[in-house]
Write a protein that holds these residues in place. Structure first.
Motif, PDB file in Angstrom:
ATOM      1  N   GLU A  44       0.817  -1.211   0.000  1.00  0.00           N
ATOM      2  CA  GLU A  44       0.000   0.000   0.000  1.00  0.00           C
ATOM      3  C   GLU A  44       0.850   1.260   0.000  1.00  0.00           C
ATOM      4  N   SER A  45       2.157   1.111   0.071  1.00  0.00           N
ATOM      5  CA  SER A  45       3.041   2.280   0.060  1.00  0.00           C
ATOM      6  C   SER A  45       4.271   1.951  -0.770  1.00  0.00           C
ATOM      7  N   GLY A  46       5.125   2.947  -0.933  1.00  0.00           N
ATOM      8  CA  GLY A  46       6.362   2.723  -1.677  1.00  0.00           C
ATOM      9  C   GLY A  46       6.350   3.239  -3.096  1.00  0.00           C
ATOM     10  N   ARG A  47       5.237   3.852  -3.515  1.00  0.00           N
ATOM     11  CA  ARG A  47       5.147   4.341  -4.890  1.00  0.00           C
ATOM     12  C   ARG A  47       5.352   5.844  -5.015  1.00  0.00           C
ATOM     13  N   GLY A  48       5.445   6.544  -3.903  1.00  0.00           N
ATOM     14  CA  GLY A  48       5.478   8.000  -3.907  1.00  0.00           C
ATOM     15  C   GLY A  48       6.580   8.604  -4.755  1.00  0.00           C
ATOM     16  N   LEU A  49       7.820   8.172  -4.559  1.00  0.00           N
ATOM     17  CA  LEU A  49       8.918   8.757  -5.328  1.00  0.00           C
ATOM     18  C   LEU A  49       8.853   8.364  -6.798  1.00  0.00           C
ATOM     19  N   SER A  50       8.285   7.202  -7.093  1.00  0.00           N
ATOM     20  CA  SER A  50       8.074   6.829  -8.500  1.00  0.00           C
ATOM     21  C   SER A  50       7.074   7.771  -9.158  1.00  0.00           C
ATOM     22  N   LEU A  51       6.029   8.153  -8.410  1.00  0.00           N
ATOM     23  CA  LEU A  51       5.060   9.114  -8.940  1.00  0.00           C
ATOM     24  C   LEU A  51       5.705  10.482  -9.137  1.00  0.00           C
ATOM     25  N   VAL A  52       6.510  10.901  -8.183  1.00  0.00           N
ATOM     26  CA  VAL A  52       7.214  12.187  -8.308  1.00  0.00           C
ATOM     27  C   VAL A  52       8.078  12.172  -9.561  1.00  0.00           C
ATOM     28  N   GLU A  53       8.812  11.100  -9.752  1.00  0.00           N
ATOM     29  CA  GLU A  53       9.667  10.987 -10.936  1.00  0.00           C
ATOM     30  C   GLU A  53       8.842  10.989 -12.224  1.00  0.00           C
ATOM     31  N   ALA A  54       7.707  10.310 -12.217  1.00  0.00           N
ATOM     32  CA  ALA A  54       6.876  10.211 -13.421  1.00  0.00           C
ATOM     33  C   ALA A  54       6.191  11.523 -13.787  1.00  0.00           C
ATOM     34  N   PHE A  55       5.801  12.324 -12.787  1.00  0.00           N
ATOM     35  CA  PHE A  55       5.022  13.533 -13.049  1.00  0.00           C
ATOM     36  C   PHE A  55       5.850  14.810 -13.052  1.00  0.00           C
ATOM     37  N   SER A  56       7.141  14.720 -12.752  1.00  0.00           N
ATOM     38  CA  SER A  56       7.979  15.918 -12.790  1.00  0.00           C
ATOM     39  C   SER A  56       9.021  15.776 -13.893  1.00  0.00           C
ATOM     40  N   ASP A  57       9.554  16.900 -14.319  1.00  0.00           N
ATOM     41  CA  ASP A  57      10.608  16.878 -15.330  1.00  0.00           C
ATOM     42  C   ASP A  57      11.963  16.580 -14.707  1.00  0.00           C
ATOM     43  N   ASP A  58      12.109  16.970 -13.457  1.00  0.00           N
ATOM     44  CA  ASP A  58      13.371  16.795 -12.756  1.00  0.00           C
ATOM     45  C   ASP A  58      13.061  16.797 -11.268  1.00  0.00           C
ATOM     46  N   TRP A  59      13.848  16.108 -10.473  1.00  0.00           N
ATOM     47  CA  TRP A  59      13.665  16.139  -9.037  1.00  0.00           C
ATOM     48  C   TRP A  59      14.966  15.743  -8.365  1.00  0.00           C
ATOM     49  N   GLY A  60      15.074  16.022  -7.085  1.00  0.00           N
ATOM     50  CA  GLY A  60      16.271  15.672  -6.346  1.00  0.00           C
ATOM     51  C   GLY A  60      16.169  16.153  -4.912  1.00  0.00           C
ATOM     52  N   CYS A  61      17.291  16.169  -4.244  1.00  0.00           N
ATOM     53  CA  CYS A  61      17.307  16.649  -2.861  1.00  0.00           C
ATOM     54  C   CYS A  61      18.662  17.295  -2.589  1.00  0.00           C
ATOM     55  N   ARG A  62      18.685  18.132  -1.565  1.00  0.00           N
ATOM     56  CA  ARG A  62      19.913  18.781  -1.147  1.00  0.00           C
ATOM     57  C   ARG A  62      19.819  19.041   0.347  1.00  0.00           C
ATOM     58  N   THR A  63      20.950  19.153   0.985  1.00  0.00           N
ATOM     59  CA  THR A  63      20.951  19.394   2.420  1.00  0.00           C
ATOM     60  C   THR A  63      20.696  20.867   2.722  1.00  0.00           C
ATOM     61  N   ARG A  64      20.141  21.121   3.893  1.00  0.00           N
ATOM     62  CA  ARG A  64      19.942  22.488   4.380  1.00  0.00           C
ATOM     63  C   ARG A  64      21.171  22.825   5.208  1.00  0.00           C
ATOM     64  N   ARG A  65      21.976  23.708   4.724  1.00  0.00           N
ATOM     65  CA  ARG A  65      23.264  23.987   5.357  1.00  0.00           C
ATOM     66  C   ARG A  65      23.145  24.620   6.733  1.00  0.00           C
ATOM     67  N   ARG A  66      22.397  25.700   6.846  1.00  0.00           N
ATOM     68  CA  ARG A  66      22.357  26.440   8.100  1.00  0.00           C
ATOM     69  C   ARG A  66      21.485  25.785   9.164  1.00  0.00           C
ATOM     70  N   ARG A  67      20.375  25.239   8.784  1.00  0.00           N
ATOM     71  CA  ARG A  67      19.417  24.733   9.761  1.00  0.00           C
ATOM     72  C   ARG A  67      19.426  23.211   9.889  1.00  0.00           C
ATOM     73  N   GLY A  68      20.195  22.538   9.071  1.00  0.00           N
ATOM     74  CA  GLY A  68      20.164  21.086   9.078  1.00  0.00           C
ATOM     75  C   GLY A  68      18.923  20.572   8.365  1.00  0.00           C
ATOM     76  N   GLY A  69      18.913  19.307   8.112  1.00  0.00           N
ATOM     77  CA  GLY A  69      17.779  18.720   7.397  1.00  0.00           C
ATOM     78  C   GLY A  69      18.020  18.717   5.905  1.00  0.00           C
ATOM     79  N   LYS A  70      16.929  18.708   5.163  1.00  0.00           N
ATOM     80  CA  LYS A  70      17.049  18.589   3.704  1.00  0.00           C
ATOM     81  C   LYS A  70      15.901  19.289   3.005  1.00  0.00           C
ATOM     82  N   TRP A  71      16.110  19.544   1.728  1.00  0.00           N
ATOM     83  CA  TRP A  71      15.082  19.997   0.786  1.00  0.00           C
ATOM     84  C   TRP A  71      14.918  18.882  -0.235  1.00  0.00           C
ATOM     85  N   VAL A  72      13.690  18.470  -0.490  1.00  0.00           N
ATOM     86  CA  VAL A  72      13.394  17.578  -1.606  1.00  0.00           C
ATOM     87  C   VAL A  72      12.589  18.425  -2.579  1.00  0.00           C
TER      88      VAL A  72
END
Length: 162
Positions: free
Chosen positions: A104-132
Motif C-alpha cells: 500500500e506504500s512505496g510508490r510516492g517517489l516513482s510518482l514524483v519521478e513520473a510527473f515531474s521533469d526533474d527532481w532531487g534533494c539537497r541538504t539544508r546547510r544552516r538549519r540542518g535537514g534537507k530539501w526535496v
C-alpha cells in the motif's frame, strides 16, 4: 530501483514565490494540496495544478512519515519552470523503494519521478535537514500570466522559513 537525482535547482530567475509552513501531522498533505492548487490557479497556471498537487502530496506525505520537525513547502515560478521544494529537519535523504503490487506504500517517489521533469534533494546547510524538490516545465502560454498575485491567505516567501 531508481537513483536519487541531485541536480541543481538554480535554473532561471525567480518570478514569484511563496512559502507555506506546515505542521508535521496527518493534515499537512491536505493543506499542501489546497495551497498548491490555490497558488497555481491564482498565478494563471491552473493547467499544471493536478500534476503538481499529486507531486507535493507525495513529497509532504514522505516528510511527515519519514522526516522530522516542522515542514516548509516553497513554490516558485521561474522563467520556464514551476519548482516545488519541501523542507524538513531530518538529514536522512529519501530512499526510493522497489514497488510491490501488493504493497500500500512505496510508490510516492516513482510518482514524483513520473510527473515531474526533474527532481532531487539537497541538504539544508544552516538549519540542518534537507530539501526535496521537483520541477515542471511551463508552456509559453503559462508564462504569459506572470504578475497575478498569490492568494492572500498564504504566507509570502519573505516569511520566516524554519
Amino acid at each position: 530501483m531508481m537513483a536519487i537525482p541531485r541536480q541543481s535547482t538554480n535554473a532561471g530567475r525567480v518570478l514569484r514565490a511563496i512559502a507555506i509552513p506546515l505542521e508535521s501531522d496527518p493534515h499537512a498533505a491536505s493543506k499542501a494540496r489546497r495551497s498548491t492548487r490555490d497558488t497555481l490557479t491564482s498565478w494563471g497556471l491552473g493547467n499544471l495544478a493536478d500534476d503538481m498537487v499529486l507531486i507535493v502530496s507525495e513529497l509532504v506525505t514522505n516528510a511527515v512519515q519519514h522526516g522530522e520537525g516542522p515542514i516548509v513547502m516553497v513554490l516558485q515560478q521561474r522563467d520556464d519552470t514551476i519548482l516545488a521544494e519541501i523542507a524538513d529537519a531530518s538529514p536522512s535523504l529519501p530512499v526510493p523503494r522497489t514497488q510491490s503490487t501488493e504493497g500500500e506504500s512505496g510508490r510516492g517517489l516513482s510518482l514524483v519521478e513520473a510527473f515531474s521533469d526533474d527532481w532531487g534533494c539537497r541538504t539544508r546547510r544552516r538549519r540542518g535537514g534537507k530539501w526535496v524538490w521537483c520541477s515542471r516545465s511551463l508552456s509559453p502560454v503559462a508564462t504569459s500570466q506572470v504578475g497575478q498575485p498569490a492568494p492572500p491567505e498564504l504566507a509570502p516567501l519573505d516569511a520566516t522559513i524554519p
